[in-house]
Design a protein around this motif. Structure first.
Motif, PDB file in Angstrom:
ATOM      1  N   TRP A 242       9.586  11.885  -1.901  1.00 28.30           N
ATOM      2  CA  TRP A 242      10.003  10.876  -2.879  1.00 28.30           C
ATOM      3  C   TRP A 242       8.888  10.614  -3.892  1.00 28.30           C
ATOM      4  CZ3 TRP A 242      14.061   6.699  -2.362  1.00 28.30           C
ATOM      5  CH2 TRP A 242      15.198   7.220  -1.710  1.00 28.30           C
ATOM      6  N   ARG A 243       7.657  10.637  -3.429  1.00 34.36           N
ATOM      7  CA  ARG A 243       6.532  10.441  -4.346  1.00 34.36           C
ATOM      8  C   ARG A 243       6.423  11.620  -5.312  1.00 34.36           C
ATOM      9  NH1 ARG A 243       3.169  10.062  -0.698  1.00 34.36           N
ATOM     10  NH2 ARG A 243       1.944  11.967  -0.942  1.00 34.36           N
ATOM     11  N   ASP A 244       6.590  12.827  -4.791  1.00 29.36           N
ATOM     12  CA  ASP A 244       6.533  14.021  -5.643  1.00 29.36           C
ATOM     13  C   ASP A 244       7.678  14.046  -6.660  1.00 29.36           C
ATOM     14  OD1 ASP A 244       4.295  14.816  -4.271  1.00 29.36           O
ATOM     15  OD2 ASP A 244       5.304  16.357  -3.075  1.00 29.36           O
ATOM     16  N   ALA A 245       8.766  13.346  -6.345  1.00 32.54           N
ATOM     17  CA  ALA A 245       9.897  13.263  -7.268  1.00 32.54           C
ATOM     18  C   ALA A 245       9.662  12.237  -8.376  1.00 32.54           C
ATOM     19  CB  ALA A 245      11.176  12.915  -6.504  1.00 32.54           C
ATOM     20  N   GLY A 246       8.463  11.643  -8.385  1.00 34.08           N
ATOM     21  CA  GLY A 246       8.093  10.738  -9.476  1.00 34.08           C
ATOM     22  C   GLY A 246       8.305   9.273  -9.193  1.00 34.08           C
ATOM     23  N   MET A 247       8.642   8.920  -7.939  1.00 35.58           N
ATOM     24  CA  MET A 247       8.874   7.524  -7.628  1.00 35.58           C
ATOM     25  C   MET A 247       7.573   6.807  -7.266  1.00 35.58           C
ATOM     26  SD  MET A 247      12.607   7.737  -6.029  1.00 35.58           S
ATOM     27  CE  MET A 247      12.322   9.428  -5.824  1.00 35.58           C
ATOM     28  N   THR A 248       7.472   5.555  -7.697  1.00 35.27           N
ATOM     29  CA  THR A 248       6.385   4.691  -7.272  1.00 35.27           C
ATOM     30  C   THR A 248       6.750   4.108  -5.912  1.00 35.27           C
ATOM     31  OG1 THR A 248       5.860   4.130  -9.558  1.00 35.27           O
ATOM     32  CG2 THR A 248       5.038   2.649  -7.856  1.00 35.27           C
ATOM     33  N   LEU A 249       5.846   4.194  -4.953  1.00 34.76           N
ATOM     34  CA  LEU A 249       6.093   3.681  -3.606  1.00 34.76           C
ATOM     35  C   LEU A 249       5.194   2.467  -3.367  1.00 34.76           C
ATOM     36  CD1 LEU A 249       6.240   6.987  -1.507  1.00 34.76           C
ATOM     37  CD2 LEU A 249       8.083   5.821  -2.728  1.00 34.76           C
ATOM     38  N   LEU A 250       5.828   1.337  -3.104  1.00 34.34           N
ATOM     39  CA  LEU A 250       5.115   0.088  -2.840  1.00 34.34           C
ATOM     40  C   LEU A 250       5.556  -0.462  -1.486  1.00 34.34           C
ATOM     41  CD1 LEU A 250       5.545  -1.668  -6.319  1.00 34.34           C
ATOM     42  CD2 LEU A 250       3.595  -0.301  -5.546  1.00 34.34           C
ATOM     43  N   ASN A 251       4.765  -1.402  -0.988  1.00 38.36           N
ATOM     44  CA  ASN A 251       5.151  -2.069   0.263  1.00 38.36           C
ATOM     45  C   ASN A 251       4.957  -3.570   0.129  1.00 38.36           C
ATOM     46  OD1 ASN A 251       5.843  -1.988   3.214  1.00 38.36           O
ATOM     47  ND2 ASN A 251       3.891  -3.076   3.317  1.00 38.36           N
ATOM     48  N   GLN A 252       5.877  -4.309   0.741  1.00 42.89           N
ATOM     49  CA  GLN A 252       5.670  -5.740   0.899  1.00 42.89           C
ATOM     50  C   GLN A 252       5.827  -6.094   2.371  1.00 42.89           C
ATOM     51  OE1 GLN A 252       8.515  -7.660  -1.669  1.00 42.89           O
ATOM     52  NE2 GLN A 252      10.132  -7.595  -0.150  1.00 42.89           N
ATOM     53  N   SER A 253       4.959  -7.008   2.808  1.00 39.48           N
ATOM     54  CA  SER A 253       4.936  -7.436   4.202  1.00 39.48           C
ATOM     55  C   SER A 253       5.169  -8.937   4.265  1.00 39.48           C
ATOM     56  CB  SER A 253       3.576  -7.118   4.845  1.00 39.48           C
ATOM     57  OG  SER A 253       3.237  -5.771   4.681  1.00 39.48           O
ATOM     58  N   VAL A 254       5.551  -9.387   5.452  1.00 42.61           N
ATOM     59  CA  VAL A 254       5.643 -10.814   5.732  1.00 42.61           C
ATOM     60  C   VAL A 254       4.600 -11.137   6.791  1.00 42.61           C
ATOM     61  CG1 VAL A 254       7.126 -12.708   6.488  1.00 42.61           C
ATOM     62  CG2 VAL A 254       8.118 -10.764   5.266  1.00 42.61           C
ATOM     63  N   LEU A 255       3.858 -12.199   6.582  1.00 40.23           N
ATOM     64  CA  LEU A 255       2.878 -12.625   7.579  1.00 40.23           C
ATOM     65  C   LEU A 255       3.620 -13.281   8.738  1.00 40.23           C
ATOM     66  CD1 LEU A 255      -0.133 -12.779   8.240  1.00 40.23           C
ATOM     67  CD2 LEU A 255      -0.173 -15.023   7.126  1.00 40.23           C
ATOM     68  N   LEU A 256       3.497 -12.689   9.927  1.00 37.44           N
ATOM     69  CA  LEU A 256       4.278 -13.111  11.085  1.00 37.44           C
ATOM     70  C   LEU A 256       3.374 -13.385  12.276  1.00 37.44           C
ATOM     71  CD1 LEU A 256       7.031 -10.343  10.806  1.00 37.44           C
ATOM     72  CD2 LEU A 256       7.281 -12.741  10.141  1.00 37.44           C
ATOM     73  N   LYS A 257       3.547 -14.535  12.862  1.00 37.14           N
ATOM     74  CA  LYS A 257       2.764 -14.925  14.028  1.00 37.14           C
ATOM     75  C   LYS A 257       2.979 -13.944  15.177  1.00 37.14           C
ATOM     76  CE  LYS A 257       1.685 -19.317  16.069  1.00 37.14           C
ATOM     77  NZ  LYS A 257       2.205 -20.667  16.356  1.00 37.14           N
ATOM     78  N   ARG A 258       1.881 -13.517  15.785  1.00 33.06           N
ATOM     79  CA  ARG A 258       1.838 -12.603  16.926  1.00 33.06           C
ATOM     80  C   ARG A 258       2.193 -11.157  16.546  1.00 33.06           C
ATOM     81  NH1 ARG A 258       5.494 -14.240  21.508  1.00 33.06           N
ATOM     82  NH2 ARG A 258       4.265 -12.684  22.635  1.00 33.06           N
TER      83      ARG A 258
END
Length: 347
Positions: A242-258
């Motif tokens: 997917w990256r080689d196909a020109g897409m930007t790859l991002l991540n979002q996380s949630v801060l989770l206890k434990r």
């Protein structure tokens, strides 16, 4: 760039749909697979918010460990039934931005399209676990109403596909939607928010990657990964494709206890993401949704964790620490120096 045809697309097996069909839907079956005694965990075997856990995701969990960080994200517990003051059914007040069925419009220049009501995994902390999806399903015959909404608002430059999970739609359906979006001249960007490839890596199909590569729209895939253990070797080739196909790859996380509320875990996540070609994007403070209060962490802890990430990582591996506050027209940056929150024009 080779143009892929519908005939070729039909040849690629839909392994991801097979994996979804055999997902765990009962907590006792999941615990048996993990060699765990149900008596060790106060499970809710008949939760209002059903359990759904794909097997590839379960295979990433540590066997015989009731504190596995992936298991904690998906196992329904009896404490979800406990009412906690301040935790609501709609913590972000999305109903007030629900412009018409299937559309949430609250940010300047961007509109969120809810293409699917289902997900491949039911995360227990999901801020939309009570969302009225039944009222927001867009049938194919209603799609023109959604397109008309976009066409009539030239200020909109970015369409954000969400849900549920937009990748629950098959590649052919997504290609049809993309055809229509590409025909709206003022749209410049497409963003896909999905957790499906995290829990079923086979969803990163070459068919969809090639179709998106052909698009005139700049495309970003935003993954939802909370722990480094969620990334396996099965993800590496798909993400690279997917990256080689020109897409930007991002991540979002949630801060989770434990799950990820300590510095080494968050630092390892950022390092692992970059190894797989994905940039950290957001670290979200917890949204106070009813049924998930046991995941919440205090804001001062979030600030301390983020400061330690800044001290130990290069800047491009430090996600923005943000909170979404109902009624605000942008994400809210959590100010690390003063403890105050300031507006951030992002989504």
């Amino acid at each position: 760039m080779r143009i892929i045809t519908r005939t070729e697309a039909a040849v690629e097996p839909n392994h991801w749909q097979d994996e979804l069909a055999r997902a765990f839907r009962r907590s006792d079956e999941l615990l048996e697979f993990l060699r765990l005694d149900p008596q060790q965990l106060a499970c809710d075997h008949q939760p209002d918010f059903p359990m759904l856990v794909p097997r590839p995701y379960a295979e990433q969990m540590r066997k015989a460990d009731p504190n596995d960080p992936l298991l904690l994200q998906v196992l329904p517990l009896l404490q979800e039934r406990d009412p906690v003051e301040g935790y609501t059914l709609d913590p972000l007040d999305e109903t007030s931005s629900n412009a018409q069925p299937g559309i949430i419009h609250k940010y300047h220049g961007r509109v969120l399209l809810m293409l699917a009501s289902g997900c491949a995994v039911n995360c227990r902390y999901c801020f939309r676990r009570h969302f009225p999806y039944a009222d927001n399903r867009i049938a194919r015959r209603q799609w023109q109403q959604t397109l008309d909404y976009l066409r009539q608002r030239p200020i909109i430059s970015e369409a954000i596909l969400s849900g549920g999970d937009p990748l629950m739609l098959d590649d052919e359906h997504l290609s049809d939607i993309l055809d229509e979006l590409e025909g709206i001249a003022h749209l410049r960007r497409l963003r896909i928010h999905s957790r499906l490839p995290v829990v079923i890596p086979q969803r990163l199909t070459s068919t969809l990657a090639q179709r998106l590569e052909q698009s005139r729209l700049q495309t970003t895939l935003v993954l939802h990964i909370n722990h480094a253990n969620e990334l396996s070797e099965a993800h590496r080739s798909g993400l690279k494709q997917w990256r080689d196909a020109g897409m930007t790859l991002l991540n979002q996380s949630v801060l989770l206890k434990r799950v990820n509320d300590e510095p080494n875990t968050l630092i390892e996540l950022s390092e692992r993401l970059f190894e797989f070609g994905v940039l950290p994007y957001y670290l979200h403070a917890f949204d106070a949704v009813a049924g998930a209060a046991h995941f919440d962490t205090q804001e001062h802890l979030a600030q301390q964790l983020h400061q330690q990430m800044q001290q130990r990582l290069p800047g491009y591996l430090v996600p923005k620490l943000v909170r979404e506050i109902a009624g605000r027209k942008s994400k809210t940056l959590i100010n690390l120096d003063s403890g105050q929150s300031g507006n951030y024009n992002g989504m």
